[in-house]
Design an enzyme around this catalytic site. Structure first.
Site, PDB file in Angstrom:
ATOM      1  N   HIS A  47      44.227   5.211  53.787  1.00  0.00           N
ATOM      2  CA  HIS A  47      44.897   6.373  52.710  1.00  0.00           C
ATOM      3  C   HIS A  47      44.266   6.357  51.432  1.00  0.00           C
ATOM      4  CE1 HIS A  47      47.663   7.840  56.169  1.00  0.00           C
ATOM      5  NE2 HIS A  47      46.749   8.788  56.516  1.00  0.00           N
ATOM      6  N   HIS A 130      52.128  12.331  60.171  1.00  0.00           N
ATOM      7  CA  HIS A 130      51.896  11.395  60.264  1.00  0.00           C
ATOM      8  C   HIS A 130      51.263  10.309  61.244  1.00  0.00           C
ATOM      9  CE1 HIS A 130      50.772   6.825  58.842  1.00  0.00           C
ATOM     10  NE2 HIS A 130      50.383   7.481  57.432  1.00  0.00           N
ATOM     11  N   GLU A 132      49.945   8.056  62.005  1.00  0.00           N
ATOM     12  CA  GLU A 132      50.246   6.663  62.951  1.00  0.00           C
ATOM     13  C   GLU A 132      51.365   7.571  63.888  1.00  0.00           C
ATOM     14  OE1 GLU A 132      52.009   3.737  60.797  1.00  0.00           O
ATOM     15  OE2 GLU A 132      53.164   2.277  62.440  1.00  0.00           O
ATOM     16  N   SER A 228      49.075   8.080  50.943  1.00  0.00           N
ATOM     17  CA  SER A 228      49.146   6.645  50.943  1.00  0.00           C
ATOM     18  C   SER A 228      51.368   6.946  51.170  1.00  0.00           C
ATOM     19  CB  SER A 228      48.682   5.739  50.866  1.00  0.00           C
ATOM     20  OG  SER A 228      49.056   4.486  51.302  1.00  0.00           O
ATOM     21  N   SER A 229      51.522   6.623  52.803  1.00  0.00           N
ATOM     22  CA  SER A 229      53.006   6.568  53.092  1.00  0.00           C
ATOM     23  C   SER A 229      53.403   5.451  52.646  1.00  0.00           C
ATOM     24  CB  SER A 229      52.822   6.938  54.681  1.00  0.00           C
ATOM     25  OG  SER A 229      54.467   6.737  55.070  1.00  0.00           O
TER      26      SER A 229
HETATM   27  O1  10G Z   1      50.777   4.388  54.752  1.00  0.00           O
HETATM   28  P1  10G Z   1      50.252   4.859  55.545  1.00  0.00           P
HETATM   29  O2  10G Z   1      50.050   4.722  56.311  1.00  0.00           O
HETATM   30  O3  10G Z   1      50.018   6.628  54.858  1.00  0.00           O
HETATM   31  O4  10G Z   1      48.832   4.076  55.476  1.00  0.00           O
HETATM   32  P2  10G Z   1      47.344   3.492  54.320  1.00  0.00           P
HETATM   33  O5  10G Z   1      45.861   3.779  54.609  1.00  0.00           O
HETATM   34  O6  10G Z   1      47.908   4.000  53.195  1.00  0.00           O
HETATM   35  O7  10G Z   1      48.233   2.195  54.487  1.00  0.00           O
HETATM   36  C1  10G Z   1      47.601   1.354  55.297  1.00  0.00           C
HETATM   37  C2  10G Z   1      48.721   1.284  56.576  1.00  0.00           C
HETATM   38  C3  10G Z   1      48.061   2.419  57.811  1.00  0.00           C
HETATM   39  C4  10G Z   1      47.121   1.954  58.557  1.00  0.00           C
HETATM   40  C5  10G Z   1      49.765   2.631  58.435  1.00  0.00           C
HETATM   41  S1  10G Z   1      49.582   0.870  60.423  1.00  0.00           S
END
Ligand code: 10G
Ligand code: SF4
Length: 334
Positions: A47, A130, A132, A228-229
Site C-alpha cells: 500500500h 482489508h 489481508e 497503509s494500515s
Molecule cells: O499495513 P498494510 O497491511 O495496509 O500493508 P502495507 O502494504 O502498507 O505494508 C506492508 C504490510 C503488509 C503487506 C501486510 S502483511
C-alpha cells in the site's frame, strides 16, 4: 519576526521497508525482467503510491479482479495474501501465478487450515475489508468470526466454545490487540492463542520505535500512504502518546507551519514506505529549517525471506535494484 524552526530531526530505528515488502517488490521486478511487460499484479503489491507508480512505469498492471486478464499471463498476488477462492480462480483461468504473500501471512493461513481440519472455529482480530483480512478469512468457507474492536467481542456467536482459536492481522496496534485479546480470553477461556503472536516482528519493532521517539521529540512525521494500515497505526500511536503527528505520502505534503515553534521532529516510515521518500522529506525539512539529523538507537533488522521458485534470472543476477530497495537503516547523508 523570528519564527522558531526545528533544530533537530530524529530518525526512528527501525523504520520503512520490512522483509515481506522488500521481497514482494523484488518478485514483481524479477518477473518484469524474466517474462517482460505486462505483468499483472492482483491488488497494490504493497500500500504505497510511490512504489505502485514506480512498478506501473516498469510495466506492471494492477487489478482487483482476475476477470479480463488474458489466459497464460503472469499474475502476482500482493504481499497481503489472497483467499482460497482467488487462488482457485487463477488456476481455472489458466494464469501463471507467482505468490508475493509475505511468508508471515502464509504462516497464519497454514495455521488456520491445519486447525480447521481439527475442528476449530476462529476469532480473527482485524479490519473489515482489508485485503489481508479477506485473504485470511477466505482460507475457510465459514467458522471464522471478525472482531474489529472491543465492543465486537460480545457480539460474535461461534457455534461452540471448546475449539476456538485466535488469529490476528499482522499489522494491528499491539496495544489494541492486547486489550481485545484480554476480553476474548475473558469471554472464551478455552480460546487457543497462536504460539507466537501473529502481529509480526516489523509491526512490533516500528511501534516500539515510535513510542521511544515520542519521548524525545515534539512532533512526529510518518511517511506512508493513506491506504497503509500499519502506517496509520504509527500515526495513531504517536498521537495517543500525546505527540502531535502528521502522515505524508511524500515531501510535497509537508506544511511549513507544522514546524513553527517545534524544536525536535521525529521521523518514521510505514513498512511499505521506501527510504527514498524519507530522504526527500529530510531534505525538505532541511530546506525549511536547516536542521541537523540523527538516527535514534534501536533494533537493526536483518530479516530476509526466500523468493518463490521460478524467478531465477541468468546467473541469478537480481534485476537492477532500484532505489526502492534501500532499507531505512543507513544514517542520513545530511
Ligand atoms: O499495513 P498494510 O497491511 O495496509 O500493508 P502495507 O502494504 O502498507 O505494508 C506492508 C504490510 C503488509 C503487506 C501486510 S502483511
Ligand atoms: Fe510480512 Fe510483517 Fe511486512 Fe506484513 S508487515 S509484509 S507480515 S514482515
Amino acid at each position: 519576526m523570528t519564527v522558531n524552526l526545528p533544530k533537530e530531526v530524529v530518525l526512528a530505528q527501525p523504520r520503512g521497508f520490512c522483509a515481506g515488502v522488500d521481497r514482494a517488490i523484488e518478485i514483481v521486478e524479477r518477473a518484469l525482467v524474466k517474462f517482460g511487460a505486462p505483468i499483472y499484479v492482483r491488488h497494490e503489491i504493497v500500500h504505497n503510491t510511490y512504489v505502485v507508480n514506480d512498478l506501473k512505469a516498469k510495466g506492471a498492471i494492477f487489478v482487483e479482479e482476475l476477470e479480463g486478464i488474458p489466459k497464460g499471463s503472469v499474475v502476482i498476488f500482493s504481499a497481503h495474501g489472497v483467499s482460497r477462492a482467488l487462488q482457485q480462480e487463477a488456476v481455472a483461468r489458466g494464469l501463471r501465478v507467482y505468490d508475493a504473500t509475505c511468508p508471515l501471512v502464509t504462516k497464519v493461513h497454514v495455521e488456520v487450515a491445519k486447525l480447521a481440519r481439527e475442528g476449530y472455529e476462529f476469532i480473527m482480530i482485524g479490519h473489515a475489508g482489508h485485503p489481508e483480512v479477506e485473504g485470511t478469512m477466505g482460507q475457510l468457507h465459514d467458522g471464522i468470526y471478525l472482531v474489529q474492536e472491543l465492543a465486537d467481542v460480545d457480539k460474535i456467536t461461534p457455534r461452540q466454545t471448546e475449539k476456538l482459536a485466535l488469529v490476528t492481522q499482522t499489522t494491528l496496534s499491539v496495544d489494541d490487540a492486547r486489550e481485545i485479546t484480554t476480553a476474548i480470553r475473558a469471554r472464551f477461556p478455552a480460546v487457543r492463542e497462536p504460539k507466537q503472536q501473529d502481529i509480526c516482528y516489523a509491526t512490533q519493532n516500528r511501534q516500539d520505535a515510535v513510542k521511544m521517539l515520542t519521548r524525545r521529540v515534539e512532533m512526529v512525521i510518518v511517511v506512508g500512504s493513506q491506504t497503509s494500515s500499519n502506517s496509520n497505526r504509527l500515526l495513531e500511536l504517536a498521537q495517543r502518546m500525546g505527540t502531535p503527528a502528521h502522515m505524508v505520502d511524500g515531501a510535497h505534503e509537508l506544511q511549513p507551519q507544522w514546524f513553527e515553534g517545534v524544536n525536535t521532529v521525529g521521523l518514521t516510515a510505514g513498512a511499505s514506505a521506501p527510504e527514498v521518500l524519507v530522504q526527500e522529506v529530510i531534505a525538505r525539512i532541511h530546506e525549511i529549517s536547516g536542521v541537523a539529523v540523527r538516527t535514534m538507537d534501536g533494533v537493526t533488522e536483518d530479516m530476509r525471506f526466500p523468493l518463490p521458485k521460478g524467478l531465477k534470472l541468468d546467473g541469478d543476477e537480481p534485476p537492477e535494484r532500484s532505489a526502492l530497495h534501500v532499507r531505512g537503516q543507513a544514517s542520513t547523508t545530511l
